[in-house]
Structures are given as structure tokens and as C-alpha cells.
Design a protein around this motif. Structure first.
Motif, short mmCIF file in Angstrom:
data_model
loop_
_atom_site.label_atom_id
_atom_site.label_comp_id
_atom_site.label_asym_id
_atom_site.label_seq_id
_atom_site.Cartn_x
_atom_site.Cartn_y
_atom_site.Cartn_z
N TYR A 77 64.52 26.83 69.52
CA TYR A 77 65.80 27.56 69.59
C TYR A 77 65.99 28.49 68.40
O TYR A 77 67.01 29.17 68.29
CB TYR A 77 66.97 26.56 69.71
N ALA A 78 64.99 28.52 67.50
CA ALA A 78 65.04 29.42 66.35
C ALA A 78 66.43 29.36 65.71
O ALA A 78 67.14 30.36 65.61
CB ALA A 78 64.68 30.85 66.75
N VAL A 90 63.30 39.22 67.32
CA VAL A 90 62.01 39.81 66.97
C VAL A 90 61.46 39.13 65.73
O VAL A 90 62.16 39.01 64.72
CB VAL A 90 62.14 41.33 66.73
N VAL A 91 60.21 38.67 65.81
CA VAL A 91 59.53 38.09 64.65
C VAL A 91 58.55 39.12 64.09
O VAL A 91 58.40 40.21 64.63
CB VAL A 91 58.79 36.77 65.02
N GLY A 92 57.92 38.75 62.98
CA GLY A 92 56.91 39.65 62.40
C GLY A 92 57.50 40.78 61.58
O GLY A 92 56.88 41.84 61.45
N ASN A 150 64.33 34.33 73.87
CA ASN A 150 63.27 35.29 74.15
C ASN A 150 62.74 35.85 72.84
O ASN A 150 63.50 36.07 71.90
CB ASN A 150 63.81 36.44 74.99
N VAL A 151 61.45 36.09 72.78
CA VAL A 151 60.83 36.51 71.52
C VAL A 151 59.97 37.75 71.73
O VAL A 151 59.21 37.84 72.70
CB VAL A 151 59.94 35.37 70.95
N LEU A 152 60.12 38.69 70.83
CA LEU A 152 59.19 39.82 70.72
C LEU A 152 58.55 39.73 69.34
O LEU A 152 59.09 39.07 68.45
CB LEU A 152 59.90 41.16 70.75
N ARG A 564 61.41 33.51 76.96
CA ARG A 564 60.12 34.13 77.31
C ARG A 564 59.60 34.97 76.16
O ARG A 564 60.37 35.49 75.37
CB ARG A 564 60.30 35.06 78.51
N LEU A 565 58.29 35.13 76.15
CA LEU A 565 57.71 36.17 75.31
C LEU A 565 57.97 37.49 76.02
O LEU A 565 57.69 37.64 77.22
CB LEU A 565 56.20 35.97 75.17
#
Ligand SMILES: [Zn+2]
Length: 571
Positions: A77-78, A90-92, A150-152, A564-565
């Protein structure tokens, strides 16, 4: 068979488009918004009915600046973000991440992240899966693991540089033409796989360099040259100007920084998200200058956006692991190493003299504000409780010592367990209102997953609604939801999220505006390897839906993982 999986009845719908709010109902089917109606949908048409009478129904929030790359592997759940209504993130960011990384370089990559973003090393060591090497493989892992959001991912350029040049070379020399070409090839592969653009942090190696590597040296991205940065921008241009760039840049010449960041927008033809804009109560020209530049850049056709810090920039920490004084040479020196090493350095009389000299004559550290205003929030030893609540200046008066000696003697006596608080200096509500007068400022540097023992900025979505909108009326509710969802979605190239709209995935928050709040800060022992972090939860979110499934109901996790990714260009 029911016509809808869920209907949200009789809510006040704020759809993210800035359309005035209206009373209505939302029908969800197969993870998507099937209908939005100003009529009351018959409850009998759904398997699940949510009574939203008196509640706001709005799009889930989109958080573009996080460092959950490690945490998402043990926390689907970040959180804090998942608790605060974020449904996509968004990660990274900032050029930091874990792909590509060779197996023998994993520990070093985690050591870097343990300082630059202050993520506990033992938690990463215990909680990360490390079943990837390349960036496309990393996305496959992100796709496969259970997620409640959801993750980007950006393609962080730091790992690319290290992969091609080696860590030491990437810090000490410029890449050759063929090395740049190889980095661009890898960047293209990563973007093909679904990276949403690329990210970097360029803080140089001087006073502005507050987020450094494990050994106190600048990160590789801090040392990257304009040439390779522009080459990466050109990659986006050659791909038809798809994706976007996230850049944290502040060296010692703000005019040069602004010109260069705008150049990246011009060369790439893509949006560039500049980090960060925040109010300084004492120096309002700082945010105004950046905002004027963003307007001017946009007028010139260059898509520069500002990411704004909209919650208090206070910090709570101990000197056991604090890193955010790293831009000041002498403070960096005494806050590197183990507790024993830090203590020994703090006891060294030459270091003391240099710390006193910085206190008396030095520049204000950019992330903490002046040392004299730090406050002793708590002490480890009962006999030191008289210090609690005192500023460092007051501590000096109270003890009859130089304030630096009063501070350092105290923290050394307590094995660096003394809790220090640095007061926020971005709190002027009127100035904060100015941040939202531009069409091109996006609230939210949550830094989610980072500096986990110092900050809780992941509450920004909740606080933006309560502070900026409900309590100070700097923005309307319609504007707030546009800024928290639709604008970041548009800027970051999401195709179908950020709004409540028929046909879009049902990322929805249903909340009680009157009673919405972030709960007080607390410490949670919920990280792998028995590590702790600072958290703030939220109250007032009644339902949070991700792709049509509830992830939280009245703050309770449903343990569903519908996230989702989102591969860029396809989602
Ligand atoms: Zn960051």
C-alpha cells in the motif's frame, strides 16, 4: 446479475476537471467507472452499495515523487501514501533506484540509498526481493508483486551511469562518447519496457549537495555533466517526445539551473518536472522567482512544471542517522559513520571549533534552517529532561556554554538518541497560496518511502485539502482535486486516470471533508528487520478504491491488492 459491482450513492462529486461539484452517484463495473449520474442509481442494481450522503467523491490522488522502490516490495500500500488517498504513484525519482544493478553491486546500491534517501539498510536487506538485474526485469517484478496502489517508474539515470562506467569512474570523470551512446541504448530499452521518462538529482558537490552517498561523496548524478543530460533529453525527442523528465537541480547558481532545466524541456519536447518549489517565510522572492520563470518558460513553449512542497518542512530526527546537514562540510564530517564514529568526531576539539565557527558565521543549512532554532524535542535520559522544548540558542544560555557545545555535549551524553526538531520555515498561508496561482505547479513532494525516520510528507494530499482548501481557502475544492489528480496525470502522460469519468479505471476516494485530517506523528515498528519509522495516518477517508476495489474502508486495510504496474504509453 447486478448491473454494477459497486454503486456510490448520493455523494458530492468533484470530478477533477474543475467542473463545479454536483450531487450524484457513481456506478463501478469491472474495475472501471461505468456511469456517473446526477440521478440516484437504484441500489438494487449493485452488489455493493456505498452511501456517500454528505461525503466528497473524487478521483484518487496521483503522487509523482516517491522513493517506494524498496518499500513497495514489503508494503503493497506504499504507506503513508496509501493511507492518504493516493491510488497511483511514481517510483525511481531523483535518479535513484535499483535497476540495472549487477548482483555483486546490490549491497553498495542499498548502502547508497541508506544515506541519500535514509532508508534503513537492514530493512532493504531483509525486505527486497532482488530477483531482477535489468530495468525491464525490475518492471516485471513490480508487475508481479501484490500492490494496493498503481505504480509507474521513472528510469533513474544513476544506475545506468554506474552500470556503464562503474561507480568510481562515474563520480570522477565524464563519460566517453561511446559510454553515452551505451547509456542511451539502455535508456531506450527501459523506456520501451514502460519507464515513464527519466529522473535525476543534480546538486553538485558543494553547499547545496544535501543528499549524498553513503561515504559522504556526492551521488553520481550530482556529478553528471550537461552533455549526458542533454543526450538523455534527446532520447525522448527521438521517441516522439513521449515521457517526461523529473529533475532535482540546485547548484550554486539558480539562474544557470533555471536556464538548463528549461533547455531540457526544449531539447526533449517533453514536460520537465522541476523539484522543488517551496515558500521560505523570510524570503518570498525565492518561490516567486521560480514561479515567474515557470510561467515564462511555458510562454516560450517549454513545458516546465514546478513540484511544490505544500506541507510543513519540519524534520524530527536523532544524530544517530541524520544526513540532511550534508551540504555543510563540518556537519557532514561529524554525521558520517557509525554512532561510535560520530561520537568520537563530535568530541574532537578541532571539529567542535569548526562547528562553532559555522554556527557563528556560516550559511543556513538549506533543509534544516538555522541550527540555533533547532529544538530539543525529547531526551533519552531523565536527568536531561530540563532541555526538552529548548532551542539550541536557549540551551546555550541555560548551560552557559556556546550553543554548539551545549547541543553536542547533550547528544553525545545520550549516545546520539536525543530527538531534535527543526521548525518549518514554509508555513505562511498567504505565501503558500501564491504557489497555486500558476497553472503549472503540482503539489506534492511526498518523498514517500524516503527519510523515513525524519519526515512524514506523505500526508500532503490530506493536508492540501484541509490546509490549502478547507481551512485557508487558497484553492477551491474543485481546484484542489484538479491539482492532486488531473494535473499530475496530464503532466506525467497518464492516458486514462486522474479524473472521475465514464470509462476510466475506478480510482476513487470517498471522504468526509469536515472531519478529514492527518493524525499526529507517531513511531511505527513495521519495517523489516525490526526497523521503525515515523508515520502519520489519516482520518476521514471512508472508502479508497483502486481499480474499482476498496483498499481501505474507514482507515482499515481490506488486504485487497488491485494495484497495477502502469507501463508508460499503455496505461
Ligand atoms: Zn527524491
Amino acid at each position: 446479475m447486478a448491473q454494477f459491482d459497486t454503486v456510490i450513492l448520493n455523494g458530492t462529486i468533484v470530478d477533477g476537471t474543475r467542473t463545479p461539484r454536483f450531487q450524484g452517484s457513481v456506478g463501478i463495473k469491472d474495475g472501471a467507472i461505468a456511469v456517473i449520474s446526477r440521478e440516484v442509481l437504484p441500489a438494487a442494481t449493485a452488489s455493493q452499495v456505498v452511501d456517500a450522503q454528505g461525503l466528497i467523491v473524487a478521483p484518487g490522488f496521483i503522487d509523482l515523487h516517491t522513493h517506494y522502490d524498496a518499500q513497495i516490495q514489503w508494503d503493497p500500500y506504499a504507506t503513508l501514501s496509501g493511507w492518504h488517498g493516493v491510488t497511483s504513484l511514481v517510483v525511481g525519482n531523483c535518479g535513484f533506484g535499483f535497476a540495472p544493478v549487477r548482483p555483486e553491486e546490490r549491497d553498495r546500491a542499498m548502502l547508497s540509498m541508506s544515506r541519500v534517501e535514509s532508508i534503513p539498510f537492514e530493512s532493504m536487506k531483509a525486505g527486497m526481493l532482488w530477483d531482477w538485474i535489468t530495468f525491464p526485469e525490475w518492471l516485471s517484478t513490480l508487475e508481479r508483486i501484490p500492490k494496493g496502489v498503481n505504480v509507474l517508474s521513472y528510469v533513474p539515470v544513476g544506475p545506468l551511469m554506474i552500470w556503464v562506467m562503474g561507480l568510481e569512474a562515474a563520480k570522477s570523470r565524464r563519460p566517453t562518447k561511446s559510454e553515452i551512446a551505451e547509456m542511451c541504448r539502455l535508456l531506450n530499452d527501459a523506456l520501451d519496457a514502460g519507464g515513464c521518462g527519466w529522473s535525476t538529482q543534480r546538486l553538485g558537490d558543494g553547499f547545496m549537495s544535501v543528499q549524498r552517498d553513503y561515504d559522504g561523496t556526492p551521488m553520481v548524478t550530482d556529478m553528471m555533466g550537461d552533455e549526458e543530460c542533454l543526450a538523455f533529453a534527446e532520447v525522448l525527442r527521438q521517441r516522439g517526445s513521449t515521457g517526461h523528465i523529473q529533475i532535482t537541480q540546485a547548484k550554486d547558481d539558480i539562474h544557470r539551473d533555471m536556464a538548463f532545466v528549461e533547455k531540457l524541456a526544449e531539447v526533449s519536447g517533453c514536460p520537465v518536472l522541476f523539484n522543488a518549489i517551496q515558500v521560505n517565510n523570510y524570503h518570498p522572492h525565492q518561490h516567486r522567482r521560480l514561479m515567474d520563470w515557470i510561467e515564462a518558460a511555458q510562454a516560450r513553449g517549454n513545458q516546465v512544471y514546478g513540484q511544490a512542497i505544500t506541507v510543513g518542512n519540519d524534520l524530527t530526527y536523532t544524530f544517530e542517522d541524520f544526513n540532511l546537514l550534508d551540504g555543510v562540510d563540518i556537519w557532514r564530517e561529524v554525521t558520517l559513520g557509525t554512532v561510535a564514529e560520530r561520537k568520537a568526531k563530535m568530541l574532537n576539539e578541532d571539529n567542535r571549533a569548526a562547528l562553532r565557527d559555522h554556527y557563528d558565521h556560516g550559511r543556513m543549512p538549506i533543509t534544516t534552517g538555522p541550527v540555533r532554532e533547532f529544538i530539543v524535542l525529547d531526551t533519552a535520559k531523565p536527568e536531561n529532561k530540563t532541555c526538552v522544548g529548548k532551542s539550541i540558542a536557549q540551551l546555550g544560555e541555560m548551560t552557559g556554554k556556546h550553543p554548539i557545545d551545549a547541543l553536542v555535549d547533550l547528544v553525545v551524553d545520550e549516545e546520539l538518541q536525543t530527538t531534535i526538531f527543526t521548525p518549518p520555515f514554509n508555513t505562511d498561508a498567504e505565501l503558500n497560496g501564491e504557489l497555486m496561482q500558476s497553472e503549472y505547479t503540482v503539489p506534492g513532494v511526498s518523498d514517500g518511502g524516503a527519510h523515513t525516520k525524519f519526515i512524514t510528507l506523505g500526508r500532503y494530499t490530506t493536508d492540501f485539502i484541509t490546509d490549502f482548501c478547507r481551512d485557508h481557502q487558497n484553492v477551491s475544492l474543485e481546484e484542489a482535486h484538479y491539482r492532486l489528480s488531473a494535473l499530475p496525470a496530464k503532466m506525467a502522460g497518464f492516458r486514462d486516470r486522474g479524473l472521475l469519468k465514464e470509462g476510466m479505471p475506478a480510482d476513487v476516494v470517498v471522504y468526509d471533508l469536515e472531519n478529514l485530517r492527518s493524525t499526529p506523528p507517531e513511531v511505527a515498528f513495521d519495517f523489516p528487520a525490526s526497523e521503525w519509522r515515523r508515520i502519520q495516518k489519516a482520518e476521514g477517508y471512508r472508502w479508497i478504491f483502486v481499480n474499482g476495489e476498496a483498499t481501505f474502508i474507514d482507515g482499515e486495510c481490506t488486504h485487497k491488492t488491485p494495484g497495477r504496474l502502469l507501463r508508460h504509453g499503455t496505461a
